[in-house]
Each structure stands twice: as structure tokens, then as C-alpha cells.
Design an enzyme around this catalytic site. Structure first.
Site: not given
Ligand code: UD1
Ligand code: CA
Length: 465
Positions: A8, A11, A15, A225, A420, A437
Site C-alpha cells: 500500500l 497515501g 505529517r 508517519n 612540464a 611552451r
Molecule cells: C494502519 C492500520 C493500523 C495499523 C497501522 C500500522 C488500517 C485501517 N489501519 O494505520 O491498524 O496499526 O497501519 O502502521 O489499515 N494507504 C493507501 N490508501 C489509502 C490509505 C492508506 O494506499 O486510502 C497506504 C498508505 O500510503 C500507507 C499505508 O496504506 O502506506 C497505511 O496507511 P496509514 O494511513 O498510514 O495507516 P495507519 O493509520 O498508520
Molecule cells: Ca501508517
């Protein structure tokens, strides 16, 4: 059984306070997303799907060997995984789901969750770790040791506040069960997001076997984050890597002040002095002495090499070479056995022959230099005419006097000698001496006359005032 992986990475990473998407930020000189994808590759998964969205083109530009799917709106981690549905929903096998913002994960741990998942015949296995109650991670809810579901920090009930087992955000699923459960998630929660975490509860309710695989090292899975966590991750990874090298017989004098990338290989009995940054696909052989204060990127360095205070990249250095202090290899250089490059020597796209020396203040660019050539102090190859780059060829045993300009394209044949201060514009033939030179002329007694002229001029000017 086939193993797929979904990473994933769609995002924004608000932060981080950055124009770049979060997963492109570097931990120990390598983007987070590449750490995750490279570990999956090293583990040998059959296919990796990366979910991109925010800044997709920046992620695509740095990752290869994977399939990209697009999440145009970031509606949650569950929604992100759903974007891989067309690719995976019908496949038989297991799927690892990993967070792109957890770069310290190791292939051994991923293999661990797969083995655990298979041995226990689970449909879903969530990787968990101990945390303290103040952290904002999702929590694993268990009843009598059995996983019932995952609750996000913001959705925790008062009675769940004391749970100290956190969701790492890494999972192993039976592939088809995953996509079945995903079709049932809603965004009915504190953040109005489609949570991936909800599939654990859904599968449990359906009587499928869900379980947690608890790991000891929280540092491996803490999601990054913000930039505080990013800097901490670099330190954690640095310490982990340096420890491995130390245990493998590399002598790192000050591990807290030495930064060695994850893909670097170093031979035994090599010493690394403080202040070195060694990154990319660098390979260093045995019995070398590196540093203090070197920066290497994608270097191939053989055995018994000594390098001090130097910045070197994308080049090969053969056995017994001695470089620095303050040398620079820009790119595509091949330095042959027992050559020596001294202070303030820069090279680019150059072959520098066995036993040859450029000991001081020299630039060698676009050049082929033979064996046992001596470059006098201040010699340069003039390889660029403002439009074209041209080649300088210097054959074996040539002696180049100090402050020589070699105007390329030009060739100096075997055993030639250059006086040189020469500016060499045409070929020097074998065994010849070239001198190019202005001829020196001494004017007898003229020093005194000069002095008198200067005195008079001085008086004339002062009178005027
Ligand atoms: C997520 C978990 C949480 C866990 C934590 C560990 C969920 C709902 N929560 O929370 O239980 O403890 O990871 O680090 O899964 N991303 C997408 N698309 C989206 C949302 C997120 O691709 O729509 C990706 C982000 O880029 C990131 C990852 O998913 O790489 C995690 O997303 P993030 O928003 O950081 O989740 P957390 O709130 O940290
Ligand atoms: Ca995260």
C-alpha cells in the site's frame, strides 16, 4: 503455492509535510518503497502489486519489476487493497499485504508469517507486536487467546484502551478469502474510511480461521508517519546493518558514525573509519582500508585498496589501488591494479592503467591511460570544447611533466616524455619528447632597470595627489 504481495503506497503522508509522497522518502539513502519491494523480491514472491495514488508518477519512476494499480481517491487501506481485485481475486494462493511506510521489514520475518499461516491452516494471519497503551496503532482484540478482530485507535472502546497488542499493518491472507471479505467492508467508523483491518473481524464472524503472528522487534514494523520517525528508522537500520557487518568480520571503528546501505557488500578484514557513507550497490573486497570520511555510491572495489576522504561513484577499482585524500571519481572510471590517485584528483569516464600515478591536482576525463604512466602535478585532459567531448589516449610508460594541458582528441604514444608546462594539441609519437611552451629568454641586467622604472612611476603618481 503461489505467493502474491500487495504493497500500500497511495497515501499522501500529510505529517511528512512534504511535496513528495511519503513512500519516496529515503531511509538510509534508499526510498521506503524500495526497501519493501526489494525484500519481497529477495524472498521470491511470485508477483508484487503496488497500490499508488498520491504522487503515483514519482513512485513509478523509482520502482521496477512490479505491477502498479491506481487508487485515485484515498478512501482507506481496505479500499486500497480492493484496487488489486481485478488482478488477484480469482488467483489461488496466499497474499501478503504490506504497508509501504514500514521499510524495516525483513524477508526472514515475512517468511515467518507465511510459514506460520500455512502450518496453522489460517485464512488470515495478522502480524502483531507489543506496544504501550499510548501509541496510536490499531489493536488486536482477542477473546480467550482467539483473535476476534482489529480496532483502530480512534475507534477503541473504553474497555479496549488497555490492549497492548498492536496491528503492524502486515498480513498474510488466503487470497480468495481476502477479496470475499473485502467486498463486505463499510466506512462506518471514526474516520469514514474503508479499513482493511475490518476483514479480520468479518472473516472471524464467518467462521474462517484468523490468527495473529506476534513478532519481538517492534522496530521492524513501526509505520513511519513523520520525519522524526524517518530519522529514527535510519538509525535503527544503520545499527542493524553495521552489527551484521561487524559479526561478518568487517572492522567498523565507530558504528554510530558510519552509514552503510542495505545492499552494500563488504569483505572480511576491511576497516571502515568514521564518517563514511557507503550506499547503492557498492561492493568492497577484503583487507581494504576505507575512510575516514568517504562517500561511495555504486562502487566496485576489489581487495587491499586504501581510500581516504574521497567521493566516488559508479566506478571500478582493482586490487591494491591507493586513493586520496580528497579524490573524486564521478562515473564510469576503471582504476587498474596498484594505481595511485592523490590529493585533488578528479576522474570521469576514464581507464587508468596498472601502476599509473596521478598524485596531485589532476583532472582526467574521457581518457584511456596505459600502464605505469606518471601524471605530473596540475595536469589536465581538456576534453570539452564547449560542444563536444573528445578522447585522450595515453599509452604505457608515458611521463607527463607538471602543468600539462592535453587538448583532446589527442594521443600520446608509448614511452613518450612531455616537458612540464606543455599544451599538447597533436599526437606525440613513441619514445619522443614533446615540448610545447614559449621558449625562455633571459634579458641581462634587466631586473635593475625594471625596478627603476617602477620607482619613477610611483613618485609620479604620489606627486599628483
Ligand atoms: C494502519 C492500520 C493500523 C495499523 C497501522 C500500522 C488500517 C485501517 N489501519 O494505520 O491498524 O496499526 O497501519 O502502521 O489499515 N494507504 C493507501 N490508501 C489509502 C490509505 C492508506 O494506499 O486510502 C497506504 C498508505 O500510503 C500507507 C499505508 O496504506 O502506506 C497505511 O496507511 P496509514 O494511513 O498510514 O495507516 P495507519 O493509520 O498508520
Ligand atoms: Ca501508517
Amino acid at each position: 503455492m503461489k505467493v502474491y504481495a500487495i504493497v500500500l503506497a497511495a497515501g499522501k503522508g500529510t505529517r511528512m509535510k512534504s511535496e513528495k509522497p511519503k513512500v519516496v522518502h529515503e531511509v538510509l539513502y534508499k526510498p521506503m518503497i524500495n526497501h519493501v519491494v526489494d525484500e519481497l523480491r529477495a524472498m521470491g514472491v511470485d508477483e508484487t502489486i503496488v497500490v499508488v495514488g498520491h504522487g503515483a508518477e514519482q513512485v513509478e519512476a523509482i520502482v521496477d519489476g512490479v505491477t502498479f494499480v491506481y487508487q485515485n481517491e484515498q478512501l482507506g487501506t481496505g479500499h486500497a487493497v480492493l484496487q488489486a481485485k481485478d488482478k488477484l481475486a480469482d488467483q489461488e494462493g496466499m497474499t501478503l499485504v504490506l504497508n509501504g511506510d514500514a521499510p524495516l521489514i525483513r524477508k526472514e520475518t515475512l517468511q515467518g508469517i507465511i510459514d506460520y499461516h500455512q502450518q496453522n491452516h489460517n485464512q488470515a494471519t495478522v502480524m502483531s507486536a507489543d506496544c504501550d497503551t499510548s501509541t496510536h496503532y490499531g489493536r488486536i482484540v482477542k477473546v480467550d487467546g482467539q483473535v476476534k478482530g482489529i480496532v483502530e485507535f480512534k475507534d477503541l472502546l473504553d474497555t479496549q484502551m488497555n490492549i497492548t497488542e498492536m496491528n503492524t499493518g502486515e498480513y498474510c491472507f488466503d487470497n480468495q478469502s481476502l477479496f470475499n471479505a473485502l467486498s463486505k467492508i463499510t466506512n462506518n467508523n471514526a474516520q469514514n474510511e474503508y479499513y482493511l483491518t475490518d476483514v479480520i473481524g468479518i472473516m472471524n464472524d464467518e467462521g474462517l480461521k484468523v490468527d495473529a503472528y506476534k513478532i519481538n522487534d517492534f522496530n521492524e514494523v513501526g509505520g513511519i508517519n513523520d520525519r522524526v520517525a524517518l530519522a529514527e528508522a535510519t538509525q535503527i537500520l544503520r545499527d542493524r546493518i553495521n552489527k551484521e557487518h561487524l559479526l561478518n568480520g568487517v572492522n567498523i571503528v565507530d558504528p554510530a558514525n558510519t552509514y552503510i546501505g542495505r545492499d552494500v557488500i563488504i569483505g572480511t578484514d576491511t576497516t571502515i573509519e568514521p564518517g563514511c557513507i557507503i550506499k547503492g550497490k557498492t561492493v568492497i573486497g577484503n583487507h581494504c582500508h576505507i575512510g575516514p570520511y568517504c562517500e561511495f555510491t555504486n562502487m566496485e572495489i576489489k581487495d587491499d585498496v586504501i581510500i581516504k576522504f574521497s567521493v566516488l561513484s559508479d566506478s571500478i577499482i582493482e586490487n591494491g589501488v591507493d586513493i586520496g585524500p580528497y579524490a573524486r571519481l564521478r562515473t564510469n572510471c576503471h582504476i587498474m591494479e596498484h594505481a595511485h590517485l592523490g590529493n585533488f584528483v578528479e576522474m570521469k569516464k576514464a581507464v587508468f592503467g596498472k601502476g599509473s600515478k596521478a598524485s596531485h591536482l589532476t583532472y582526467v576525463g574521457d581518457a584511456e591511460v596505459g600502464e605505469d604512466v606518471n601524471f605530473g602535478c596540475g595536469t589536465i585532459t581538456s576534453n570539452y570544447d564547449g560542444k563536444n567531448k573528445s578522447l585522450t589516449k595515453i599509452e604505457d610508460n608515458v611521463f607527463i611533466g607538471c602543468n600539462t594541458n592535453l587538448i583532446a582528441p589527442v594521443t600520446v604514444r608509448k614511452n613518450a616524455y612531455i616537458a612540464a608546462g606543455s599544451t599538447i594539441t597533436k599526437e606525440v609519437e613513441e619514445d619522443a619528447m614533446a615540448i610545447a611552451r614559449a621558449r625562455q629568454e633571459n634579458k641581462k641586467g634587466y631586473s635593475k632597470i625594471l625596478k627603476e622604472i617602477r620607482e619613477k612611476e610611483y613618485e609620479r603618481r604620489n606627486k599628483k595627489k
